[in-house]
Design an enzyme around this catalytic site. Structure first.
Site, PDB file in Angstrom:
ATOM      1  NE  ARG A 215      -4.192   1.706   0.506  1.00  0.00           N
ATOM      2  CZ  ARG A 215      -5.042   2.082  -0.431  1.00  0.00           C
ATOM      3  NH1 ARG A 215      -4.830   1.741  -1.690  1.00  0.00           N
ATOM      4  NH2 ARG A 215      -6.129   2.765  -0.122  1.00  0.00           N
TER       5      ARG A 215
ATOM      6  CB  THR B 170      -8.612  -1.604  -8.555  1.00  0.00           C
ATOM      7  OG1 THR B 170      -8.568  -0.387  -7.816  1.00  0.00           O
ATOM      8  CG2 THR B 170      -7.936  -2.687  -7.755  1.00  0.00           C
TER       9      THR B 170
END
Length: 553
Positions: free
Chosen positions: A87, A369
Protein backbone atom coordinates in the site's frame (compact mmCIF):
# COMPACT_ATOMS: atom_id res chain seq x y z
CA UNK A 1 -39.00 -17.68 -9.74
CA UNK A 2 -37.35 -16.41 -12.89
CA UNK A 3 -33.88 -17.97 -13.22
CA UNK A 4 -30.87 -15.69 -12.81
CA UNK A 5 -28.68 -15.79 -15.89
CA UNK A 6 -25.23 -16.55 -14.53
CA UNK A 7 -23.27 -17.25 -17.70
CA UNK A 8 -23.47 -14.60 -20.43
CA UNK A 9 -22.65 -15.68 -23.97
CA UNK A 10 -19.00 -14.73 -23.60
CA UNK A 11 -18.67 -16.49 -20.24
CA UNK A 12 -17.40 -19.80 -21.57
CA UNK A 13 -14.74 -18.08 -23.67
CA UNK A 14 -13.41 -16.47 -20.52
CA UNK A 15 -13.24 -19.64 -18.41
CA UNK A 16 -10.45 -22.17 -18.60
CA UNK A 17 -9.31 -25.49 -17.18
CA UNK A 18 -5.79 -26.81 -16.76
CA UNK A 19 -3.95 -29.75 -15.29
CA UNK A 20 -0.86 -28.04 -13.87
CA UNK A 21 -0.90 -24.21 -13.73
CA UNK A 22 -3.43 -21.39 -14.14
CA UNK A 23 -3.44 -17.63 -14.62
CA UNK A 24 -6.61 -15.53 -14.42
CA UNK A 25 -6.03 -11.84 -15.13
CA UNK A 26 -7.60 -8.75 -16.67
CA UNK A 27 -5.90 -8.83 -20.07
CA UNK A 28 -5.03 -11.78 -22.34
CA UNK A 29 -1.52 -10.42 -22.95
CA UNK A 30 -0.87 -10.43 -19.21
CA UNK A 31 -2.21 -13.98 -18.91
CA UNK A 32 -0.01 -15.13 -21.79
CA UNK A 33 3.02 -13.51 -20.16
CA UNK A 34 2.32 -15.18 -16.84
CA UNK A 35 2.00 -18.59 -18.48
CA UNK A 36 5.32 -18.16 -20.27
CA UNK A 37 7.03 -17.45 -16.96
CA UNK A 38 5.43 -20.55 -15.44
CA UNK A 39 6.40 -22.63 -18.47
CA UNK A 40 10.01 -21.50 -17.97
CA UNK A 41 9.92 -22.91 -14.45
CA UNK A 42 8.99 -19.73 -12.67
CA UNK A 43 6.97 -19.58 -9.47
CA UNK A 44 3.59 -17.96 -8.94
CA UNK A 45 5.34 -14.87 -7.56
CA UNK A 46 7.71 -14.73 -10.55
CA UNK A 47 4.65 -14.77 -12.80
CA UNK A 48 2.99 -12.08 -10.68
CA UNK A 49 5.90 -9.69 -11.30
CA UNK A 50 5.62 -10.27 -15.05
CA UNK A 51 1.83 -10.02 -15.08
CA UNK A 52 1.91 -6.70 -13.19
CA UNK A 53 4.51 -5.27 -15.56
CA UNK A 54 2.24 -6.04 -18.52
CA UNK A 55 -0.96 -4.85 -16.84
CA UNK A 56 0.69 -1.53 -16.01
CA UNK A 57 1.31 -1.07 -19.73
CA UNK A 58 -1.89 -2.36 -21.35
CA UNK A 59 -4.33 -1.41 -18.57
CA UNK A 60 -2.78 1.81 -17.18
CA UNK A 61 -6.16 3.14 -16.13
CA UNK A 62 -6.26 0.43 -13.45
CA UNK A 63 -2.81 -0.37 -12.05
CA UNK A 64 0.87 0.18 -12.67
CA UNK A 65 4.42 0.84 -11.56
CA UNK A 66 3.33 4.02 -9.79
CA UNK A 67 0.67 2.33 -7.68
CA UNK A 68 0.24 -0.12 -4.81
CA UNK A 69 -1.08 -3.60 -4.13
CA UNK A 70 -1.93 -6.31 -1.64
CA UNK A 71 -0.61 -9.81 -2.39
CA UNK A 72 -1.70 -13.00 -0.65
CA UNK A 73 0.65 -15.98 -1.05
CA UNK A 74 -0.12 -19.63 -0.33
CA UNK A 75 2.91 -21.86 0.18
CA UNK A 76 2.03 -25.40 -0.91
CA UNK A 77 4.79 -26.94 1.23
CA UNK A 78 4.00 -25.26 4.51
CA UNK A 79 0.29 -24.69 3.78
CA UNK A 80 0.69 -21.20 5.21
CA UNK A 81 -0.76 -17.97 3.84
CA UNK A 82 1.35 -14.81 3.94
CA UNK A 83 0.12 -11.29 3.21
CA UNK A 84 2.35 -8.71 1.52
CA UNK A 85 1.27 -5.09 1.90
CA UNK A 86 2.43 -2.77 -0.89
CA UNK A 87 0.00 0.00 0.00
CA UNK A 88 1.17 3.52 -0.77
CA UNK A 89 2.30 5.76 2.09
CA UNK A 90 1.62 9.44 2.75
CA UNK A 91 4.72 11.67 2.83
CA UNK A 92 5.93 12.73 6.28
CA UNK A 93 4.75 16.27 5.59
CA UNK A 94 1.15 15.25 4.81
CA UNK A 95 -1.36 17.44 6.65
CA UNK A 96 -4.58 16.02 8.19
CA UNK A 97 -6.36 19.04 6.70
CA UNK A 98 -4.78 18.82 3.26
CA UNK A 99 -8.11 18.02 1.63
CA UNK A 100 -9.81 21.02 3.23
CA UNK A 101 -10.06 23.99 0.87
CA UNK A 102 -9.45 27.70 1.59
CA UNK A 103 -13.18 28.07 2.33
CA UNK A 104 -12.95 25.57 5.18
CA UNK A 105 -14.91 22.94 3.26
CA UNK A 106 -13.59 19.61 1.94
CA UNK A 107 -12.30 19.72 -1.61
CA UNK A 108 -14.40 17.92 -4.16
CA UNK A 109 -13.01 14.60 -5.27
CA UNK A 110 -12.36 15.99 -8.75
CA UNK A 111 -10.39 18.90 -7.31
CA UNK A 112 -8.23 16.63 -5.18
CA UNK A 113 -7.67 13.71 -7.53
CA UNK A 114 -5.33 15.49 -9.95
CA UNK A 115 -3.42 17.41 -7.30
CA UNK A 116 0.05 16.53 -6.12
CA UNK A 117 -1.41 15.91 -2.65
CA UNK A 118 -3.30 12.92 -4.06
CA UNK A 119 -0.20 10.74 -4.47
CA UNK A 120 1.47 8.47 -1.96
CA UNK A 121 4.85 6.77 -2.25
CA UNK A 122 4.28 3.87 -4.72
CA UNK A 123 4.66 0.43 -3.18
CA UNK A 124 3.69 -2.24 -5.72
CA UNK A 125 7.18 -2.90 -7.11
CA UNK A 126 8.87 -2.88 -3.69
CA UNK A 127 6.26 -5.33 -2.41
CA UNK A 128 6.69 -7.63 -5.40
CA UNK A 129 10.45 -7.44 -4.98
CA UNK A 130 10.17 -8.60 -1.36
CA UNK A 131 7.82 -11.46 -2.24
CA UNK A 132 9.98 -12.51 -5.18
CA UNK A 133 13.12 -12.60 -3.06
CA UNK A 134 11.37 -15.00 -0.72
CA UNK A 135 9.41 -17.14 -3.20
CA UNK A 136 10.87 -16.59 -6.67
CA UNK A 137 12.72 -19.21 -8.71
CA UNK A 138 13.90 -17.14 -11.68
CA UNK A 139 16.17 -14.12 -11.73
CA UNK A 140 14.38 -10.84 -11.12
CA UNK A 141 15.92 -9.39 -14.27
CA UNK A 142 14.36 -12.16 -16.37
CA UNK A 143 10.77 -11.20 -15.52
CA UNK A 144 10.28 -8.06 -17.60
CA UNK A 145 11.13 -9.11 -21.15
CA UNK A 146 7.57 -9.62 -22.41
CA UNK A 147 6.34 -6.29 -21.05
CA UNK A 148 9.40 -4.51 -22.39
CA UNK A 149 8.84 -5.90 -25.88
CA UNK A 150 5.17 -4.86 -25.85
CA UNK A 151 6.10 -1.35 -24.75
CA UNK A 152 8.87 -1.01 -27.33
CA UNK A 153 7.06 -2.55 -30.30
CA UNK A 154 3.50 -1.58 -29.43
CA UNK A 155 0.36 -3.22 -28.10
CA UNK A 156 -3.27 -3.20 -29.13
CA UNK A 157 -5.57 -0.73 -27.40
CA UNK A 158 -8.49 -2.61 -25.86
CA UNK A 159 -12.09 -1.33 -25.80
CA UNK A 160 -11.80 -0.68 -22.03
CA UNK A 161 -8.68 1.45 -22.46
CA UNK A 162 -10.20 3.22 -25.45
CA UNK A 163 -13.22 4.18 -23.34
CA UNK A 164 -10.97 5.44 -20.56
CA UNK A 165 -8.96 7.59 -22.98
CA UNK A 166 -12.04 9.61 -23.98
CA UNK A 167 -13.79 9.48 -20.61
CA UNK A 168 -14.92 12.53 -18.68
CA UNK A 169 -12.42 11.81 -15.89
CA UNK A 170 -10.20 14.86 -15.27
CA UNK A 171 -7.12 12.63 -15.31
CA UNK A 172 -7.88 11.62 -18.90
CA UNK A 173 -8.11 15.29 -19.85
CA UNK A 174 -4.75 16.18 -18.29
CA UNK A 175 -1.72 17.17 -20.35
CA UNK A 176 0.21 13.92 -19.76
CA UNK A 177 -2.65 11.62 -20.75
CA UNK A 178 -3.49 13.77 -23.75
CA UNK A 179 0.12 13.70 -24.95
CA UNK A 180 0.28 9.90 -24.62
CA UNK A 181 -3.13 8.87 -25.86
CA UNK A 182 -3.75 11.37 -28.67
CA UNK A 183 -2.06 11.21 -32.06
CA UNK A 184 -0.42 14.09 -33.93
CA UNK A 185 -3.65 14.82 -35.78
CA UNK A 186 -5.47 15.32 -32.48
CA UNK A 187 -7.47 12.12 -32.57
CA UNK A 188 -7.40 9.58 -29.72
CA UNK A 189 -6.14 6.05 -30.08
CA UNK A 190 -9.08 3.73 -30.67
CA UNK A 191 -9.70 0.10 -29.84
CA UNK A 192 -7.70 -2.16 -32.14
CA UNK A 193 -5.02 0.44 -32.88
CA UNK A 194 -1.43 -0.04 -31.73
CA UNK A 195 0.27 2.30 -29.29
CA UNK A 196 3.96 2.42 -28.34
CA UNK A 197 5.41 3.44 -24.97
CA UNK A 198 9.21 3.48 -25.24
CA UNK A 199 9.67 5.39 -21.95
CA UNK A 200 7.90 2.50 -20.19
CA UNK A 201 10.34 0.07 -21.79
CA UNK A 202 13.26 2.13 -20.53
CA UNK A 203 11.77 2.23 -17.03
CA UNK A 204 11.40 -1.55 -17.04
CA UNK A 205 15.08 -1.84 -17.98
CA UNK A 206 15.95 0.17 -14.88
CA UNK A 207 13.67 -1.88 -12.63
CA UNK A 208 15.05 -5.13 -14.05
CA UNK A 209 18.59 -3.99 -13.24
CA UNK A 210 18.05 -2.16 -9.94
CA UNK A 211 14.81 -3.48 -8.45
CA UNK A 212 12.52 -1.10 -6.61
CA UNK A 213 15.44 1.29 -6.00
CA UNK A 214 14.98 2.33 -9.62
CA UNK A 215 11.69 3.97 -8.66
CA UNK A 216 12.25 4.92 -5.03
CA UNK A 217 15.69 6.51 -5.44
CA UNK A 218 17.73 8.26 -8.11
CA UNK A 219 16.53 9.92 -11.29
CA UNK A 220 13.04 8.41 -11.36
CA UNK A 221 12.36 9.39 -7.77
CA UNK A 222 13.55 12.93 -8.52
CA UNK A 223 11.16 13.12 -11.47
CA UNK A 224 8.26 11.80 -9.36
CA UNK A 225 8.88 14.33 -6.60
CA UNK A 226 9.21 17.17 -9.12
CA UNK A 227 5.99 16.14 -10.84
CA UNK A 228 4.09 16.06 -7.54
CA UNK A 229 5.42 19.48 -6.51
CA UNK A 230 4.10 21.06 -9.71
CA UNK A 231 0.63 22.23 -10.64
CA UNK A 232 -2.41 22.35 -8.39
CA UNK A 233 -2.36 21.37 -4.72
CA UNK A 234 1.35 20.48 -4.63
CA UNK A 235 2.60 17.58 -2.53
CA UNK A 236 5.09 17.69 0.34
CA UNK A 237 6.74 14.51 -1.01
CA UNK A 238 10.53 14.39 -0.60
CA UNK A 239 13.25 12.10 -1.85
CA UNK A 240 13.62 10.92 1.75
CA UNK A 241 9.94 9.89 1.75
CA UNK A 242 10.51 7.88 -1.42
CA UNK A 243 13.67 6.17 -0.20
CA UNK A 244 12.14 5.29 3.18
CA UNK A 245 9.33 3.16 1.75
CA UNK A 246 9.11 -0.38 3.13
CA UNK A 247 6.55 -3.03 2.16
CA UNK A 248 5.02 -4.96 5.03
CA UNK A 249 4.71 -8.70 5.55
CA UNK A 250 2.24 -10.34 7.94
CA UNK A 251 0.45 -13.61 8.42
CA UNK A 252 -2.74 -13.86 6.43
CA UNK A 253 -5.94 -13.14 8.34
CA UNK A 254 -7.43 -16.65 8.25
CA UNK A 255 -10.81 -17.47 9.81
CA UNK A 256 -13.21 -20.42 9.49
CA UNK A 257 -16.30 -20.15 7.31
CA UNK A 258 -18.49 -23.24 7.47
CA UNK A 259 -16.30 -26.13 6.21
CA UNK A 260 -13.56 -23.84 4.90
CA UNK A 261 -10.84 -21.45 6.05
CA UNK A 262 -10.92 -18.03 4.35
CA UNK A 263 -7.72 -15.96 4.26
CA UNK A 264 -7.36 -12.27 3.44
CA UNK A 265 -4.78 -9.56 4.20
CA UNK A 266 -4.96 -7.74 7.53
CA UNK A 267 -5.95 -4.10 8.01
CA UNK A 268 -5.79 -1.64 6.33
CA UNK A 269 -7.08 -3.90 3.53
CA UNK A 270 -10.73 -4.65 2.78
CA UNK A 271 -10.16 -8.20 3.95
CA UNK A 272 -11.35 -7.30 7.44
CA UNK A 273 -14.79 -6.30 6.12
CA UNK A 274 -15.02 -9.44 3.97
CA UNK A 275 -14.24 -11.52 7.05
CA UNK A 276 -16.84 -9.73 9.17
CA UNK A 277 -19.52 -10.11 6.51
CA UNK A 278 -18.77 -13.83 6.23
CA UNK A 279 -18.89 -14.14 10.00
CA UNK A 280 -22.35 -12.59 9.98
CA UNK A 281 -23.61 -14.74 7.11
CA UNK A 282 -22.33 -17.88 8.86
CA UNK A 283 -25.07 -17.17 11.43
CA UNK A 284 -27.81 -17.20 8.78
CA UNK A 285 -29.27 -19.93 6.57
CA UNK A 286 -28.05 -18.34 3.33
CA UNK A 287 -26.27 -21.62 2.58
CA UNK A 288 -29.65 -23.38 2.44
CA UNK A 289 -30.99 -20.87 -0.03
CA UNK A 290 -29.59 -19.83 -3.40
CA UNK A 291 -29.33 -17.07 -6.00
CA UNK A 292 -33.00 -17.42 -6.96
CA UNK A 293 -34.14 -16.64 -3.39
CA UNK A 294 -34.81 -12.97 -2.52
CA UNK A 295 -34.30 -13.74 1.18
CA UNK A 296 -30.71 -14.81 0.42
CA UNK A 297 -30.02 -11.47 -1.23
CA UNK A 298 -31.64 -9.62 1.67
CA UNK A 299 -29.33 -11.46 4.07
CA UNK A 300 -26.39 -10.68 1.83
CA UNK A 301 -27.29 -6.97 1.74
CA UNK A 302 -27.79 -6.72 5.49
CA UNK A 303 -24.48 -8.44 6.29
CA UNK A 304 -22.74 -6.15 3.81
CA UNK A 305 -24.22 -3.01 5.36
CA UNK A 306 -23.23 -4.05 8.88
CA UNK A 307 -19.67 -4.89 7.84
CA UNK A 308 -19.28 -1.66 5.85
CA UNK A 309 -20.58 0.40 8.80
CA UNK A 310 -18.00 -1.08 11.17
CA UNK A 311 -15.21 -0.87 8.63
CA UNK A 312 -15.96 2.76 7.79
CA UNK A 313 -15.92 3.71 11.46
CA UNK A 314 -12.98 1.79 12.84
CA UNK A 315 -10.53 0.71 10.16
CA UNK A 316 -7.40 2.65 9.39
CA UNK A 317 -3.69 1.97 9.28
CA UNK A 318 -3.12 -0.25 12.37
CA UNK A 319 0.27 1.40 12.90
CA UNK A 320 -1.66 4.60 13.71
CA UNK A 321 -5.12 3.47 14.88
CA UNK A 322 -5.59 0.41 17.13
CA UNK A 323 -7.67 -2.20 15.35
CA UNK A 324 -10.52 -3.33 17.63
CA UNK A 325 -9.72 -6.94 18.45
CA UNK A 326 -13.35 -7.62 19.25
CA UNK A 327 -14.58 -6.79 15.75
CA UNK A 328 -14.23 -10.37 14.52
CA UNK A 329 -14.93 -12.07 17.86
CA UNK A 330 -17.70 -14.72 17.86
CA UNK A 331 -19.79 -12.97 20.52
CA UNK A 332 -19.72 -9.65 18.66
CA UNK A 333 -20.57 -11.31 15.34
CA UNK A 334 -23.47 -13.15 16.97
CA UNK A 335 -24.75 -9.87 18.39
CA UNK A 336 -24.47 -8.05 15.04
CA UNK A 337 -26.02 -10.96 13.12
CA UNK A 338 -29.26 -10.50 15.08
CA UNK A 339 -29.69 -7.25 13.15
CA UNK A 340 -30.09 -9.20 9.89
CA UNK A 341 -33.87 -9.09 9.93
CA UNK A 342 -36.68 -9.55 7.45
CA UNK A 343 -36.54 -6.00 6.09
CA UNK A 344 -34.12 -3.15 5.61
CA UNK A 345 -33.63 -1.14 8.79
CA UNK A 346 -31.29 1.75 9.63
CA UNK A 347 -27.72 0.55 10.16
CA UNK A 348 -24.93 2.07 12.20
CA UNK A 349 -21.60 0.88 13.51
CA UNK A 350 -21.42 -1.39 16.55
CA UNK A 351 -19.19 -1.16 19.59
CA UNK A 352 -16.84 -4.15 19.68
CA UNK A 353 -14.46 -4.82 22.55
CA UNK A 354 -11.45 -2.49 22.61
CA UNK A 355 -13.08 -0.15 20.10
CA UNK A 356 -11.07 3.09 19.92
CA UNK A 357 -12.75 6.46 20.12
CA UNK A 358 -12.77 7.71 16.54
CA UNK A 359 -14.71 10.26 14.57
CA UNK A 360 -17.00 9.68 11.56
CA UNK A 361 -15.52 8.83 8.20
CA UNK A 362 -15.72 10.91 5.01
CA UNK A 363 -13.69 8.81 2.59
CA UNK A 364 -14.44 8.97 -1.13
CA UNK A 365 -13.27 5.83 -2.92
CA UNK A 366 -13.75 5.47 -6.66
CA UNK A 367 -11.63 2.72 -8.12
CA UNK A 368 -9.21 2.06 -10.94
CA UNK A 369 -7.96 -1.37 -9.94
CA UNK A 370 -7.17 -4.89 -11.22
CA UNK A 371 -6.94 -8.39 -9.77
CA UNK A 372 -5.26 -11.63 -10.78
CA UNK A 373 -4.83 -15.16 -9.47
CA UNK A 374 -1.88 -17.43 -10.34
CA UNK A 375 -1.19 -21.08 -9.44
CA UNK A 376 2.20 -22.57 -10.28
CA UNK A 377 3.30 -26.15 -10.94
CA UNK A 378 4.22 -26.69 -7.28
CA UNK A 379 0.74 -25.64 -6.15
CA UNK A 380 1.80 -22.25 -4.79
CA UNK A 381 -0.81 -19.52 -5.23
CA UNK A 382 -0.83 -15.73 -5.62
CA UNK A 383 -4.02 -13.71 -5.24
CA UNK A 384 -3.17 -10.05 -5.82
CA UNK A 385 -5.21 -6.88 -6.09
CA UNK A 386 -3.33 -3.94 -7.59
CA UNK A 387 -4.24 -0.31 -8.23
CA UNK A 388 -3.38 3.28 -9.07
CA UNK A 389 -6.71 4.12 -7.33
CA UNK A 390 -8.76 6.09 -9.86
CA UNK A 391 -8.71 6.06 -13.65
CA UNK A 392 -5.07 6.79 -14.68
CA UNK A 393 -4.28 7.54 -11.03
CA UNK A 394 -3.83 11.28 -10.62
CA UNK A 395 -3.26 11.72 -14.35
CA UNK A 396 0.42 12.66 -14.00
CA UNK A 397 3.02 10.55 -15.81
CA UNK A 398 6.71 9.95 -15.25
CA UNK A 399 8.77 8.00 -17.82
CA UNK A 400 5.86 6.03 -19.24
CA UNK A 401 3.73 5.30 -16.16
CA UNK A 402 1.02 7.09 -14.21
CA UNK A 403 1.35 8.16 -10.59
CA UNK A 404 -1.30 7.06 -8.10
CA UNK A 405 -3.94 9.18 -6.38
CA UNK A 406 -4.07 6.81 -3.42
CA UNK A 407 -4.14 9.49 -0.72
CA UNK A 408 -7.68 10.38 -1.78
CA UNK A 409 -8.54 7.09 -0.06
CA UNK A 410 -8.12 8.99 3.22
CA UNK A 411 -11.08 10.71 4.86
CA UNK A 412 -11.41 14.22 3.43
CA UNK A 413 -12.79 15.41 6.78
CA UNK A 414 -10.14 14.50 9.35
CA UNK A 415 -12.02 15.06 12.63
CA UNK A 416 -15.42 15.11 14.30
CA UNK A 417 -16.84 18.42 15.52
CA UNK A 418 -15.23 17.77 18.91
CA UNK A 419 -11.82 17.19 17.31
CA UNK A 420 -11.85 13.38 17.47
CA UNK A 421 -9.89 12.16 14.45
CA UNK A 422 -11.38 9.69 11.98
CA UNK A 423 -9.65 6.30 11.91
CA UNK A 424 -8.78 6.94 8.27
CA UNK A 425 -7.67 10.57 8.68
CA UNK A 426 -4.56 11.74 6.82
CA UNK A 427 -1.24 11.55 8.67
CA UNK A 428 2.39 11.63 7.59
CA UNK A 429 3.80 8.15 7.02
CA UNK A 430 0.32 6.57 7.16
CA UNK A 431 -1.20 4.05 4.76
CA UNK A 432 -4.75 4.89 3.65
CA UNK A 433 -7.51 2.37 4.23
CA UNK A 434 -8.19 0.09 1.27
CA UNK A 435 -11.03 -2.03 -0.03
CA UNK A 436 -8.64 -4.37 -1.84
CA UNK A 437 -9.20 -7.84 -0.45
CA UNK A 438 -7.44 -10.64 -2.37
CA UNK A 439 -8.67 -13.91 -0.92
CA UNK A 440 -7.50 -17.51 -0.68
CA UNK A 441 -9.76 -20.30 0.60
CA UNK A 442 -8.32 -23.42 2.20
CA UNK A 443 -9.67 -26.72 3.46
CA UNK A 444 -9.54 -27.32 7.23
CA UNK A 445 -6.32 -29.31 6.57
CA UNK A 446 -4.76 -26.33 4.82
CA UNK A 447 -5.10 -27.50 1.22
CA UNK A 448 -5.69 -24.78 -1.38
CA UNK A 449 -9.25 -24.61 -2.66
CA UNK A 450 -9.95 -21.17 -4.22
CA UNK A 451 -8.17 -17.92 -5.08
CA UNK A 452 -10.44 -14.95 -5.80
CA UNK A 453 -10.54 -11.17 -5.91
CA UNK A 454 -11.87 -8.16 -7.81
CA UNK A 455 -11.37 -4.47 -8.58
CA UNK A 456 -14.20 -2.02 -8.00
CA UNK A 457 -13.35 0.68 -5.46
CA UNK A 458 -15.31 0.33 -2.22
CA UNK A 459 -17.52 -2.25 -3.95
CA UNK A 460 -14.61 -4.73 -4.00
CA UNK A 461 -15.73 -6.02 -0.63
CA UNK A 462 -19.21 -6.82 -1.94
CA UNK A 463 -17.90 -8.30 -5.20
CA UNK A 464 -15.53 -10.65 -3.39
CA UNK A 465 -18.23 -11.56 -0.87
CA UNK A 466 -20.68 -12.42 -3.64
CA UNK A 467 -18.21 -14.74 -5.34
CA UNK A 468 -17.38 -16.47 -2.06
CA UNK A 469 -21.03 -16.98 -1.11
CA UNK A 470 -21.82 -18.24 -4.61
CA UNK A 471 -19.09 -20.90 -4.47
CA UNK A 472 -18.95 -21.82 -0.77
CA UNK A 473 -22.68 -21.62 0.06
CA UNK A 474 -24.43 -22.20 -3.23
CA UNK A 475 -21.98 -24.60 -4.84
CA UNK A 476 -21.65 -22.60 -8.04
CA UNK A 477 -18.83 -23.13 -10.54
CA UNK A 478 -16.24 -20.32 -10.76
CA UNK A 479 -17.50 -18.82 -14.02
CA UNK A 480 -21.09 -18.86 -12.84
CA UNK A 481 -20.03 -17.23 -9.56
CA UNK A 482 -18.13 -14.49 -11.38
CA UNK A 483 -21.00 -13.85 -13.79
CA UNK A 484 -23.69 -13.71 -11.09
CA UNK A 485 -25.31 -10.26 -10.68
CA UNK A 486 -23.68 -7.97 -8.14
CA UNK A 487 -25.39 -6.29 -5.20
CA UNK A 488 -23.45 -3.60 -3.32
CA UNK A 489 -25.27 -2.58 -0.13
CA UNK A 490 -23.61 0.17 1.89
CA UNK A 491 -25.62 2.46 4.13
CA UNK A 492 -28.80 3.36 2.26
CA UNK A 493 -27.30 2.72 -1.18
CA UNK A 494 -28.10 -0.53 -2.99
CA UNK A 495 -26.19 -0.51 -6.26
CA UNK A 496 -26.81 -3.57 -8.37
CA UNK A 497 -26.69 -5.24 -11.73
CA UNK A 498 -30.12 -5.99 -13.23
CA UNK A 499 -31.81 -8.85 -11.36
CA UNK A 500 -34.88 -10.82 -12.52
CA UNK A 501 -38.01 -8.74 -12.03
CA UNK A 502 -39.57 -11.05 -9.45
CA UNK A 503 -36.47 -10.87 -7.23
CA UNK A 504 -36.28 -7.09 -7.66
CA UNK A 505 -39.96 -6.73 -6.73
CA UNK A 506 -39.66 -9.05 -3.73
CA UNK A 507 -36.66 -7.13 -2.40
CA UNK A 508 -38.47 -3.81 -2.85
CA UNK A 509 -41.24 -5.01 -0.52
CA UNK A 510 -38.53 -5.46 2.12
CA UNK A 511 -37.27 -1.91 1.66
CA UNK A 512 -34.33 -2.91 -0.55
CA UNK A 513 -34.79 -0.96 -3.77
CA UNK A 514 -32.09 -1.92 -6.28
CA UNK A 515 -30.34 0.96 -8.04
CA UNK A 516 -28.82 -0.24 -11.31
CA UNK A 517 -25.91 1.20 -13.33
CA UNK A 518 -24.14 2.71 -10.32
CA UNK A 519 -20.40 2.65 -9.65
CA UNK A 520 -17.59 0.62 -11.13
CA UNK A 521 -18.09 -2.82 -12.65
CA UNK A 522 -16.58 -5.85 -11.01
CA UNK A 523 -13.58 -7.61 -12.52
CA UNK A 524 -13.63 -10.86 -10.58
CA UNK A 525 -10.95 -13.46 -11.28
CA UNK A 526 -11.05 -16.94 -9.78
CA UNK A 527 -8.99 -20.12 -9.76
CA UNK A 528 -10.46 -23.22 -8.11
CA UNK A 529 -8.65 -26.49 -7.44
CA UNK A 530 -10.79 -29.32 -8.72
CA UNK A 531 -11.27 -32.48 -6.69
CA UNK A 532 -10.13 -35.89 -7.90
CA UNK A 533 -13.76 -36.69 -8.73
CA UNK A 534 -13.79 -33.61 -10.97
CA UNK A 535 -10.65 -34.76 -12.74
CA UNK A 536 -8.15 -32.76 -10.72
CA UNK A 537 -6.27 -29.71 -11.94
CA UNK A 538 -7.83 -26.26 -11.91
CA UNK A 539 -10.82 -24.30 -13.15
CA UNK A 540 -10.41 -20.58 -13.80
CA UNK A 541 -12.92 -17.79 -14.39
CA UNK A 542 -12.86 -14.18 -15.53
CA UNK A 543 -15.61 -11.62 -15.06
CA UNK A 544 -17.66 -11.14 -18.25
CA UNK A 545 -17.98 -7.43 -17.43
CA UNK A 546 -14.30 -6.88 -18.28
CA UNK A 547 -11.64 -8.16 -20.68
CA UNK A 548 -9.86 -10.85 -18.68
CA UNK A 549 -9.50 -14.57 -19.31
CA UNK A 550 -8.39 -17.62 -17.33
CA UNK A 551 -5.91 -19.96 -19.03
CA UNK A 552 -3.43 -22.65 -18.08
CA UNK A 553 -1.71 -25.83 -19.15
Amino acid sequence: MQPITVAPAQGDAKAGTAAHVMVAAANPLAVQTGLRILQAGGSAVDAAVAVQSVLGLVEPESSGLGGGAFLLFYDAKTRKVTAYDGREVAPKGADPKQFIGPDGKPLTYFQAVTGGIASGVPGAIAMLELAQKEHGKLKWSALFGEARKLADEGFEVTPKLARAIVSAAPQAKGADAQAYFFKADGTPYKAGEHIINKPYAATLDKIAAQGSKAILTGELAEKIVAKLHSGTYPSTMTLADMAAYQPKKTEGLCLPYRAHVVCTPQAPSGGVAVQEALGLLARTDINKRGPQDPVAWLQFAQASRLAYADRDRYEGDPAFVPFPKGLLAPDYLAQRAKLIGNSIQPVTYGVPKDAPKVGPDATKEPGGTSHFVIVDAAGNVVSMTTTVESIFGNGRMVDGFFLNNQLTDFSFTPTDSDGTPAANAVAGGKRPRSSMSPTIVLSPKGDFEIGVGSPGGSAIIAYDLKALVAMLDWGMAPQSAASLPNLVARGDSFGADPFPQDITAALATKGLVLQTARGENSGIHIVLRRSAKQGGGYSGAADPRREGVARGF
